[in-house]
Design an enzyme around this catalytic site. Structure first.
Site, short mmCIF file in Angstrom:
data_model
loop_
_atom_site.label_atom_id
_atom_site.label_comp_id
_atom_site.label_asym_id
_atom_site.label_seq_id
_atom_site.Cartn_x
_atom_site.Cartn_y
_atom_site.Cartn_z
CG ASN A 78 -0.43 0.75 2.39
OD1 ASN A 78 -0.53 1.97 2.46
ND2 ASN A 78 0.18 0.01 3.33
CB ILE A 80 -3.05 4.62 1.74
CG1 ILE A 80 -3.68 3.38 1.06
CG2 ILE A 80 -4.13 5.61 2.17
CD1 ILE A 80 -4.55 2.54 1.91
N GLY A 81 -0.72 6.77 2.04
CA GLY A 81 -0.18 8.10 2.34
C GLY A 81 -1.01 8.91 3.33
CG LEU A 82 0.07 8.89 6.86
CD1 LEU A 82 0.95 9.72 7.78
CD2 LEU A 82 -0.39 7.64 7.60
CG ASN A 137 3.23 6.24 11.50
OD1 ASN A 137 4.37 5.82 11.27
ND2 ASN A 137 2.24 6.11 10.63
CB CYS A 140 4.05 6.74 7.37
SG CYS A 140 3.04 6.47 5.89
CB THR A 203 4.72 -1.45 5.49
OG1 THR A 203 4.85 -0.03 5.37
CG2 THR A 203 3.30 -1.80 5.85
C1 LIG Z 1 -3.81 -0.36 4.10
C2 LIG Z 1 -2.81 -0.10 5.20
C3 LIG Z 1 -2.77 1.14 5.81
C4 LIG Z 1 -1.85 1.38 6.83
N1 LIG Z 1 -1.87 2.59 7.46
C5 LIG Z 1 -1.04 2.80 8.51
C6 LIG Z 1 -1.14 4.00 9.27
O1 LIG Z 1 -1.97 4.87 9.02
N2 LIG Z 1 -0.27 4.15 10.31
C7 LIG Z 1 0.65 3.20 10.66
O2 LIG Z 1 1.39 3.38 11.63
N3 LIG Z 1 0.74 2.04 9.97
C8 LIG Z 1 -0.09 1.83 8.92
N4 LIG Z 1 -0.03 0.65 8.25
C9 LIG Z 1 0.95 -0.37 8.69
C10 LIG Z 1 0.32 -1.32 9.72
O3 LIG Z 1 -0.10 -0.65 10.87
C11 LIG Z 1 1.32 -2.43 10.10
O4 LIG Z 1 2.45 -1.86 10.73
C12 LIG Z 1 1.78 -3.24 8.91
O5 LIG Z 1 0.75 -3.37 7.96
C13 LIG Z 1 2.26 -4.63 9.29
O6 LIG Z 1 1.23 -5.36 9.91
P1 LIG Z 1 0.29 -6.41 9.12
O7 LIG Z 1 1.21 -7.27 8.30
O8 LIG Z 1 -0.45 -7.14 10.19
O9 LIG Z 1 -0.61 -5.58 8.26
C14 LIG Z 1 -0.94 0.37 7.22
C15 LIG Z 1 -0.98 -0.88 6.60
C16 LIG Z 1 -1.90 -1.12 5.61
C17 LIG Z 1 -1.94 -2.47 4.97
#
Ligand SMILES: Cc1cc2nc3c(=O)[nH]c(=O)nc-3n(C[C@H](O)[C@H](O)[C@H](O)COP(=O)(O)O)c2cc1C
Length: 314
Positions: A78, A80-82, A137, A140, A203
C-alpha cells in the site's frame, strides 16, 4: 463439581508499561475499520484496545491512485499516504464513537516536524481522559514529511519523542521503521528520549510491476509491504529489540494471522501484538484469536499470558 468448572477462566490481561490492557490483541493502525468490525463483534470483548488510523493535523487526500496491490497469499503493498479528515475531526467525531465501545483507544499521530507533533499533542490534551496512549508513527513509508525517511534518523526520532513527552502525560509509544540496517539505534534514541514503549514494525518497502501494462503498479513507484510474508522479518526485529532492551514494553506487529503467530511474538518478548492485513481477509479474526488464546492457556494449564512473554528468548 469438576475442576474445570471450579477453575477460573485464564486472564489475557497484559501491560505496556503503565497501560493495563484486558487483552494483548490490538489492531494495526490503518488496517482496521472499527465501525465495520463493531457490527460483527463487540470490540471490547475481543480486543485489548483500538489503534486509530494515523492522524495528521489537517485533512489530506493521500497519494494518487493506484495505491494498493494485492499479492495473493503473501500480503499486499500500500502507498495510501495517511489519507484522512484530520485530527480535529477525529477528536470530535471518531473518538466519541470509539469511546462508546468502552475499549481503550490508542491515538496514532504523524507530523513533519517535532513542533507539528507538539501542536497535535496539545490538541489531544482536552480529550486526554478518553485516550489510553499515543502511538507516534515515526515510520510511514508513504509520506514525504515525517515518514520513514525522517524516521530513519535517531536524532529526529529522539527530538520528536522528547518534545512530545515534554508536552503530555499520556503514555507515548514509538512506532519505528524496519527500513534501516538496524532498528536498535532508533529504539535507543526513542527510549532515551522518554518513549514508554516500542511498536515494531511498520511496513517494509516494496514495488510491483503490472506486466500486462508494462508499468509500475503503484503511482508512487513503491509502497509498504504487509501481510503473512512480513512475519519472519517482524519477528526477527522484535527479537532483536527484546534482547537489546529486555524490560522495555514492546508491541509486535507484522504479518500476524494465526494463533501461533500471536504466540511467537509473545514468546520473543512482546507484551501485546497488533494485527492488520490479515483482518481484511478474515473479518472475524479478532474473536477467533481471542478464543484460540484462551483455549491454548487452558490446555497449557496457564492462568495468564504472562509466563509466555519472552519465554523463548535464549
Ligand atoms: C492499508 C494499510 C494502511 C496502513 N496505514 C497505517 C497507518 O496509518 N499508520 C501506521 O502506523 N501504519 C499503517 N499501516 C501499517 C500497519 O499498521 C502495520 O504496521 C503493517 O501493515 C504490518 O502489519 P500487518 O502485516 O499485520 O498488516 C498500514 C498498513 C496497511 C496495509
Amino acid at each position: 463439581m469438576s475442576t474445570s468448572i471450579l477453575s477460573a477462566a485464564p486472564s489475557l490481561a497484559t501491560a505496556i508499561g503503565s497501560v493495563q490492557l484486558d487483552s494483548p490483541l490490538l489492531n494495526a493502525s490503518g488496517a482496521f475499520w472499527p465501525e465495520t468490525s463493531s457490527q460483527l463483534f463487540a470490540l471490547k470483548s475481543c480486543m485489548g484496545g483500538v489503534v486509530s488510523k494515523t492522524l495528521t493535523q489537517h485533512a489530506q487526500a493521500g497519494n494518487a491512485q493506484q495505491r494498493t496491490v494485492e499479492l495473493p497469499s503473501v500480503g499486499m503493498l500500500n502507498s495510501i499516504g495517511l489519507q484522512g479528515k484530520g485530527l480535529a475531526h477525529f477528536l470530535n467525531v471518531d473518538l466519541p464513537a470509539l469511546v462508546s465501545h468502552e475499549v481503550p483507544v490508542v491515538v496514532s499521530l504523524s507530523a513533519g516536524t517535532a513542533e507539528a507533533f507538539v501542536a497535535m499533542v496539545e490538541a489531544c490534551q482536552p480529550h486526554a481522559a478518553y485516550i489510553t496512549a499515543l502511538e507516534l508513527n515515526l515510520s510511514c513509508p508513504n509520506v514525504k514529511a515525517g515518514g520513514a525517511d525522517a524516521g530513519s534518523s535517531p536524532e529526529w526520532v529522539a527530538n520528536v519523542v522528547r518534545q512530545v513527552k515534554a508536552n503530555t502525560h499520556l503514555p507515548c509509544w514509538a512506532k519505528l521503521t524496519p527500513n534501516v540496517t538496524s532498528m536498535l539505534p532508533l529504539a535507543e534514541a526513542a527510549l532515551n528520549a522518554g518513549a514508554d514503549g516500542l511498536v515494531a514494525i511498520n511496513t517494509v518497502l516494496g514495488s510491483h510491476v503490472d506486466v500486462r501494462r508494462k508499468t509500475l503498479s503503484l503511482s508512487r513507484t513503491f509502497g509498504g509491504y504487509s501481510g503473512p510474508g512480513l512475519k519472519p522479518i517482524a519477528l526477527y526485529q522484535c527479537l532483536k529489540l527484546a534482547q537489546a532492551f529486555p524490560n522495555v514494553p514492546l508491541v509486535g506487529v507484522g504479518g500476524i494471522s494465526t494463533l501461533d503467530d500471536v504466540l511467537e511474538f509473545l514468546m520473543v518478548g512482546c507484551s501485546a501484538v497488533q494485527v492488520g492485513t490479515a483482518s481484511f481477509k478474515e473479518p472475524l479474526l479478532f474473536p477467533k484469536l481471542k478464543q484460540g488464546l484462551l483455549a491454548y492457556l487452558q490446555q497449557e494449564g496457564l492462568s495468564s499470558i504472562k509466563p509466555l512473554i519472552a519465554c523463548a528468548l535464549p
